[in-house]
Design a protein around this motif. Structure first.
Motif, PDB file in Angstrom:
ATOM      1  N   GLN A 401      17.471  34.870   7.727  1.00  0.00           N
ATOM      2  CA  GLN A 401      18.510  34.767   8.772  1.00  0.00           C
ATOM      3  C   GLN A 401      19.141  33.377   8.850  1.00  0.00           C
ATOM      4  O   GLN A 401      19.282  32.808   9.938  1.00  0.00           O
ATOM      5  CB  GLN A 401      17.901  35.110  10.128  1.00  0.00           C
ATOM      6  CG  GLN A 401      17.362  36.533  10.169  1.00  0.00           C
ATOM      7  CD  GLN A 401      17.091  36.989  11.564  1.00  0.00           C
ATOM      8  OE1 GLN A 401      16.651  36.211  12.401  1.00  0.00           O
ATOM      9  NE2 GLN A 401      17.346  38.244  11.837  1.00  0.00           N
ATOM     10  N   ARG A 404      22.215  33.179  11.190  1.00  0.00           N
ATOM     11  CA  ARG A 404      21.844  33.319  12.606  1.00  0.00           C
ATOM     12  C   ARG A 404      21.187  32.025  13.116  1.00  0.00           C
ATOM     13  O   ARG A 404      21.509  31.532  14.206  1.00  0.00           O
ATOM     14  CB  ARG A 404      20.908  34.527  12.720  1.00  0.00           C
ATOM     15  CG  ARG A 404      20.262  34.738  14.030  1.00  0.00           C
ATOM     16  CD  ARG A 404      20.829  35.800  14.948  1.00  0.00           C
ATOM     17  NE  ARG A 404      20.643  37.168  14.520  1.00  0.00           N
ATOM     18  CZ  ARG A 404      19.567  37.912  14.791  1.00  0.00           C
ATOM     19  NH1 ARG A 404      18.561  37.414  15.442  1.00  0.00           N
ATOM     20  NH2 ARG A 404      19.506  39.160  14.426  1.00  0.00           N
ATOM     21  N   GLN A 408      22.750  29.560  15.996  1.00  0.00           N
ATOM     22  CA  GLN A 408      22.040  29.275  17.255  1.00  0.00           C
ATOM     23  C   GLN A 408      21.995  27.783  17.560  1.00  0.00           C
ATOM     24  O   GLN A 408      21.777  27.387  18.696  1.00  0.00           O
ATOM     25  CB  GLN A 408      20.632  29.862  17.210  1.00  0.00           C
ATOM     26  CG  GLN A 408      20.664  31.340  17.604  1.00  0.00           C
ATOM     27  CD  GLN A 408      19.356  32.056  17.320  1.00  0.00           C
ATOM     28  OE1 GLN A 408      18.413  31.464  16.790  1.00  0.00           O
ATOM     29  NE2 GLN A 408      19.306  33.340  17.664  1.00  0.00           N
TER      30      GLN A 408
END
Ligand code: UD1
Length: 418
Positions: A401, A404, A408
């Protein structure tokens, strides 16, 4: 095929959970083939190389069961059949099944592996290890064909260099040998130590993990076991570079400082502030990056798997950096792509002279291998404007990920299916 669209310039700030180490997980999955009893592996990263390795061992007859806490592998009914080239070509680490299959069944036929395009990457040392243990090993039409006459025999193995993979093959095969095996010039990488810990949990008797001399007792009495993989020091080093290159701050949750000493030392030279946090390691970048001299070496030296990422940082340093690659002969494929973003890099054999520039500019670039592609992501995070990174499947082989986790922390990054 997915692409990453990244608009650079955001300062990253946040906490990133570091996954289990891919390079620890792969040999541990292969090691499951040694034992007739189940092996539970926890902390396996969700990356395609791990999926692929699990697929390979299931083709040999192992059952693989994923549950909330981990993955349980049962190799009670494995047979040393043949797995075709299409399955193993994606991953060089598929060579790691050879030792366990040969040791347990007395014969194995395994396709020569493929993997990253970072040089010749021969497997001769793996084959020599098995010959030293008494096997007959030949290469026939792209397949390694190995057999033993009444099982492997313990011996003294002197590796010609501290190869990570060959040390792992030796450790696993020696568990089945009659008598003791001494492995000299062994690799000291944390992933080799973690394999020794996993094998020990499975019943093996191993001494010297983390040193250049490994001793394996042989004739292992196998038992059911559970093992938790170490955190990925390469993933941690990559996010440390992300913090640095954007002048941001990232807490590397789960990262182990002791696995990262040479990396953290170079980061500090380049201007980072590094300190241990409650949950891992905290990296604070700074406005300007200082140049560095980096030479890749076997552990505990600077890892070749972080060379490309640190080159991305050097492209933006205040001055010239020298980067020497001593492990793989063709590991500069990211250089032409970094140049497309405006980097100034001169290559002379295994040495790159990187003259830092005040800025990079976004451009379309092509990922060529796992670590080379993540270096393009890092450069794009710091470049002015938008970059498009194609062939993202390389990244998915080893980073869980990635988009992602970066988003974040405030990165402007989007995965687009085209
Ligand atoms: C492992 C890592 C890889 C990392 C490398 C070096 C895994 C799955 N991969 O790869 O990410 O970059 O360690 O830290 O753990 N060599 C030979 N003959 C052999 C084996 C190796 O000549 O039979 C050479 C290689 O070409 C290379 C050097 O030895 O120049 C080191 O390779 P090695 O440590 O074996 O790397 P891998 O185990 O393939």
């Amino acid at each position: 095929m997915d692409e990453l669209h990244i608009t650079g310039g955001n300062r990253l700030d946040g906490a990133v959970p570091i996954a289990g180490a891919k390079n620890a997980a792969l040999p541990q999955i292969a090691a499951a083939l040694l034992s007739p009893h189940p092996l539970e592996l926890t902390n396996l990263p969700k990356v395609s190389d791990v999926d692929n390795m699990l697929r390979i061992i299931s083709l040999y007859g192992a059952t693989v069961e994923s549950h909330a806490g981990g993955t349980t592998i049962n190799a009670a009914h494995v047979a040393p059949g043949e797995v075709d080239y299409e399955t193993v070509r994606k991953m060089r680490a598929s060579i790691l099944v050879l030792g366990p299959l040969l040791a347990r069944f007395g014969s194995a036929r395994v396709s020569l592996p493929g993997g990253c395009a970072i040089g010749a990457r021969p497997v001769d040392m793996h084959l020599k290890v098995l010959s030293a243990l008494g096997a007959t090993v030949d290469v026939e039409r792209g397949y390694i064909v190995a057999s033993t006459n009444g099982g492997l025999r313990g011996t003294r193995i002197v590796l010609s260099g501290p190869s990570v993979g060959a040390s792992e093959t030796a450790l696993m095969a020696a568990c089945y040998a009659k008598g003791e095996t001494e492995i000299l010039n062994a690799a000291r990488e944390p992933e080799v130590v973690d394999l020794a810990a996993c094998l020990t949990a499975m019943g093996a008797e191993i001494e010297g993990a983390g040193t250049h001399r490994l001793l394996v007792k042989g004739n292992t009495t196998w038992r059911a076991a559970s093992h938790h993989a170490i955190p990925d020091r390469v993933e941690a080093g990559t996010y440390a570079a992300a913090a640095m290159i954007t002048g941001g701050r990232i807490e590397l949750v789960n990262a182990r400082m002791e696995h990262l000493s040479s990396v953290l030392q170079v980061l500090e030279t380049m201007g980072a502030t590094v300190w241990p946090g409650d949950r891992g390691v905290v990296i604070n970048g700074r406005e300007r990056i200082r140049p560095a001299d980096i030479t890749t070496e076997p552990y505990p030296g600077f890892p070749t798997d972080l060379q490309a990422q640190f080159m991305a940082m050097a492209c933006l340093a205040d001055g010239a950096s020298v980067i020497r690659e001593t492990i793989f002969e063709n590991r500069f494929m990211h250089v032409p792509e970094l140049s497309r973003l405006g980097a100034d890099i001169a290559l002379n054999g295994a040495v790159a002279l990187v003259r830092g520039k005040p800025e990079l500019r976004g451009a379309p670039v092509m990922a060529t291998d796992l670590r080379a592609s993540v270096c393009l992501v890092l450069a794009a995070l710091a470049a002015e404007g938008e970059s498009v990174i194609k062939r993202v499947y390389h990244l998915d082989r080893g980073y869980e990920q990635l988009d992602r986790k970066l988003a974040q922390c405030g990165a402007d990054i989007r995965r687009v299916s085209v």
